[in-house]
Structures are given as structure tokens and as C-alpha cells.
Write a protein that holds these residues in place. Structure first.
Motif, PDB file in Angstrom:
ATOM      1  N   MET A   1       0.848  -1.174   0.000  1.00 60.04           N
ATOM      2  CA  MET A   1       0.000   0.000   0.000  1.00 60.04           C
ATOM      3  C   MET A   1       0.893   1.236   0.000  1.00 60.04           C
ATOM      4  N   SER A   2       0.557   2.161  -0.825  1.00 63.95           N
ATOM      5  CA  SER A   2       1.338   3.395  -0.941  1.00 63.95           C
ATOM      6  C   SER A   2       0.911   4.389   0.141  1.00 63.95           C
ATOM      7  N   PRO A   3       1.757   5.379   0.412  1.00 66.72           N
ATOM      8  CA  PRO A   3       1.378   6.406   1.390  1.00 66.72           C
ATOM      9  C   PRO A   3       0.080   7.121   1.001  1.00 66.72           C
ATOM     10  N   ASP A   4      -0.088   7.434  -0.280  1.00 62.70           N
ATOM     11  CA  ASP A   4      -1.309   8.112  -0.714  1.00 62.70           C
ATOM     12  C   ASP A   4      -2.542   7.252  -0.488  1.00 62.70           C
ATOM     13  N   ARG A   5      -2.417   5.953  -0.743  1.00 60.41           N
ATOM     14  CA  ARG A   5      -3.559   5.053  -0.525  1.00 60.41           C
ATOM     15  C   ARG A   5      -3.859   4.894   0.955  1.00 60.41           C
ATOM     16  N   LEU A   6      -2.816   4.862   1.789  1.00 56.17           N
ATOM     17  CA  LEU A   6      -3.036   4.772   3.231  1.00 56.17           C
ATOM     18  C   LEU A   6      -3.751   6.027   3.728  1.00 56.17           C
ATOM     19  N   ARG A   7      -3.307   7.192   3.300  1.00 56.72           N
ATOM     20  CA  ARG A   7      -3.963   8.444   3.696  1.00 56.72           C
ATOM     21  C   ARG A   7      -5.425   8.434   3.248  1.00 56.72           C
ATOM     22  N   ALA A   8      -5.665   8.069   1.987  1.00 56.05           N
ATOM     23  CA  ALA A   8      -7.041   8.036   1.467  1.00 56.05           C
ATOM     24  C   ALA A   8      -7.899   7.043   2.250  1.00 56.05           C
ATOM     25  N   LEU A   9      -7.328   5.899   2.588  1.00 56.32           N
ATOM     26  CA  LEU A   9      -8.056   4.905   3.361  1.00 56.32           C
ATOM     27  C   LEU A   9      -8.457   5.477   4.720  1.00 56.32           C
ATOM     28  N   CYS A  10      -7.521   6.058   5.431  1.00 57.64           N
ATOM     29  CA  CYS A  10      -7.820   6.599   6.755  1.00 57.64           C
ATOM     30  C   CYS A  10      -8.870   7.707   6.687  1.00 57.64           C
ATOM     31  N   LEU A  11      -8.820   8.514   5.645  1.00 54.66           N
ATOM     32  CA  LEU A  11      -9.779   9.612   5.516  1.00 54.66           C
ATOM     33  C   LEU A  11     -11.121   9.167   4.954  1.00 54.66           C
TER      34      LEU A  11
ATOM     35  N   PHE B   1     -13.182   7.065   6.264  1.00 47.60           N
ATOM     36  CA  PHE B   1     -14.132   6.739   7.317  1.00 47.60           C
ATOM     37  C   PHE B   1     -14.876   7.996   7.772  1.00 47.60           C
ATOM     38  N   ALA B   2     -16.109   7.815   8.214  1.00 52.31           N
ATOM     39  CA  ALA B   2     -16.949   8.938   8.625  1.00 52.31           C
ATOM     40  C   ALA B   2     -16.254   9.794   9.679  1.00 52.31           C
ATOM     41  N   ALA B   3     -16.291  11.101   9.468  1.00 54.14           N
ATOM     42  CA  ALA B   3     -15.762  12.102  10.403  1.00 54.14           C
ATOM     43  C   ALA B   3     -14.253  12.012  10.613  1.00 54.14           C
ATOM     44  N   ALA B   4     -13.542  11.301   9.749  1.00 52.97           N
ATOM     45  CA  ALA B   4     -12.084  11.189   9.893  1.00 52.97           C
ATOM     46  C   ALA B   4     -11.410  12.485   9.478  1.00 52.97           C
ATOM     47  N   THR B   5     -10.402  12.874  10.256  1.00 51.55           N
ATOM     48  CA  THR B   5      -9.607  14.051   9.945  1.00 51.55           C
ATOM     49  C   THR B   5      -8.132  13.694  10.070  1.00 51.55           C
TER      50      THR B   5
ATOM     51  N   GLU C   1       5.773  15.777  10.006  1.00 51.30           N
ATOM     52  CA  GLU C   1       6.145  14.460   9.483  1.00 51.30           C
ATOM     53  C   GLU C   1       5.236  13.338   9.987  1.00 51.30           C
ATOM     54  N   LEU C   2       4.430  13.601  11.014  1.00 51.77           N
ATOM     55  CA  LEU C   2       3.558  12.563  11.573  1.00 51.77           C
ATOM     56  C   LEU C   2       2.090  12.905  11.344  1.00 51.77           C
ATOM     57  N   SER C   3       1.419  12.077  10.551  1.00 49.60           N
ATOM     58  CA  SER C   3      -0.019  12.237  10.320  1.00 49.60           C
ATOM     59  C   SER C   3      -0.776  11.495  11.414  1.00 49.60           C
ATOM     60  N   VAL C   4      -1.686  12.204  12.060  1.00 50.66           N
ATOM     61  CA  VAL C   4      -2.541  11.615  13.078  1.00 50.66           C
ATOM     62  C   VAL C   4      -3.969  11.673  12.543  1.00 50.66           C
ATOM     63  N   PHE C   5      -4.572  10.505  12.391  1.00 50.81           N
ATOM     64  CA  PHE C   5      -5.935  10.423  11.891  1.00 50.81           C
ATOM     65  C   PHE C   5      -6.859  10.233  13.075  1.00 50.81           C
ATOM     66  N   LYS C   6      -7.893  11.090  13.135  1.00 55.42           N
ATOM     67  CA  LYS C   6      -8.793  11.098  14.277  1.00 55.42           C
ATOM     68  C   LYS C   6     -10.242  11.005  13.814  1.00 55.42           C
ATOM     69  N   VAL C   7     -11.073  10.515  14.722  1.00 56.44           N
ATOM     70  CA  VAL C   7     -12.517  10.569  14.553  1.00 56.44           C
ATOM     71  C   VAL C   7     -13.060  11.274  15.792  1.00 56.44           C
ATOM     72  N   ARG C   8     -13.758  12.380  15.581  1.00 59.20           N
ATOM     73  CA  ARG C   8     -14.317  13.179  16.680  1.00 59.20           C
ATOM     74  C   ARG C   8     -13.266  13.496  17.741  1.00 59.20           C
TER      75      ARG C   8
ATOM     76  N   LEU D   1      -1.841   6.525  13.371  1.00 61.74           N
ATOM     77  CA  LEU D   1      -0.694   7.423  13.432  1.00 61.74           C
ATOM     78  C   LEU D   1       0.359   6.874  12.493  1.00 61.74           C
ATOM     79  N   THR D   2       0.878   7.725  11.595  1.00 63.15           N
ATOM     80  CA  THR D   2       1.868   7.254  10.639  1.00 63.15           C
ATOM     81  C   THR D   2       2.780   8.383  10.173  1.00 63.15           C
ATOM     82  N   ALA D   3       3.991   8.015   9.809  1.00 64.57           N
ATOM     83  CA  ALA D   3       4.894   8.909   9.094  1.00 64.57           C
ATOM     84  C   ALA D   3       4.825   8.464   7.635  1.00 64.57           C
ATOM     85  N   LEU D   4       4.054   9.176   6.835  1.00 61.75           N
ATOM     86  CA  LEU D   4       3.770   8.727   5.469  1.00 61.75           C
ATOM     87  C   LEU D   4       4.993   8.675   4.569  1.00 61.75           C
ATOM     88  N   ASP D   5       6.076   9.345   4.952  1.00 63.28           N
ATOM     89  CA  ASP D   5       7.276   9.294   4.120  1.00 63.28           C
ATOM     90  C   ASP D   5       8.316   8.295   4.640  1.00 63.28           C
ATOM     91  N   ALA D   6       7.962   7.544   5.677  1.00 66.25           N
ATOM     92  CA  ALA D   6       8.897   6.574   6.258  1.00 66.25           C
ATOM     93  C   ALA D   6       9.003   5.323   5.391  1.00 66.25           C
TER      94      ALA D   6
END
Length: 119
Positions: free
Chosen positions: A1-11, A13-17, A25-32, A38-43
């Protein structure tokens, strides 16, 4: 899975930010406001920390040694670090992310869950 696909997957879901409370460098995906990924998409290798039921966490680590390990810098009982760049099928990665989202949503107050159509 590519970083772009992982980001798209996490986003997906309903209310995901996506937020960056620990730096750019660290993307944190949250719901409400609660973290579910939590991921470093360029790692390299690409990994993501995901919430997991404690019993499932142990089983997954045993089934996928080296690919699913106790959560890096997280509560090792409730979080796994999952390597997502080739060793696991994309379908399985999606299920793990969805399980993490579901666990976080289950812990939200009832009113918040109802807004997500998740009683």
C-alpha cells in the motif's frame, strides 16, 4: 500500500480528519478528536499505529511476526504497529484500519456515535 492510498483509506471513514500535533512528518488520523491511526507517510518501511483489541493484538502479532508488532511509542496492550508496504494484503490493512476506527468510535459518547450513524 502506498502512502497516498493509506492516507485516502484513513480519511475514507466517517468524520475522519488528519492532523499534525507532533509535527509535519507525523499524520494523526482522528474521529471526533480521538486518534485511530498514526503514521509517518514518508517513512520506509511504511508503518501505521492502529488501535486493537488486546486479545486480537496478541493473535495478530503471532500470525504476522515482524509485520505486526507492539505499538511504537504507544500502549503496547491496545496498539499495534503495522507494516503496510507489501507484506500484508491491502484488504487486511483496510480491515485493521477499520477495526481501529470502530474501537475508537465505540468509546465515544452515545450522542457522538449517533451522529456517525453508529449506535
Amino acid at each position: 500500500m502506498s502512502p497516498d492510498r493509506l492516507r485516502a483509506l484513513c480519511l475514507s471513514f466517517a468524520a475522519a480528519t488528519e492532523e499534525f500535533p507532533f509535527g509535519p512528518e507525523l499524520s494523526v488520523f482522528k474521529v471526533r478528536g480521538k486518534m485511530f491511526a498514526l503514521t509517518a507517510l514518508d517513512a520506509r518501511p511504511l508503518t501505521v499505529n492502529l488501535k486493537c483489541d488486546p486479545e486480537d493484538a496478541i493473535r495478530l502479532r503471532a500470525e504476522h511476526p515482524g509485520l505486526i508488532v507492539p505499538g511504537w511509542h504507544m500502549n503496547k496492550r491496545h496498539w499495534n504497529t503495522v507494516t503496510v508496504d507489501g507484506g500484508l494484503a491491502d484488504r487486511q490493512v483496510r480491515e485493521l484500519v477499520e477495526d481501529s476506527w470502530d474501537l475508537v468510535v465505540a468509546g465515544l459518547p452515545r450522542a457522538e456515535r449517533l451522529r456517525l450513524d453508529r449506535p
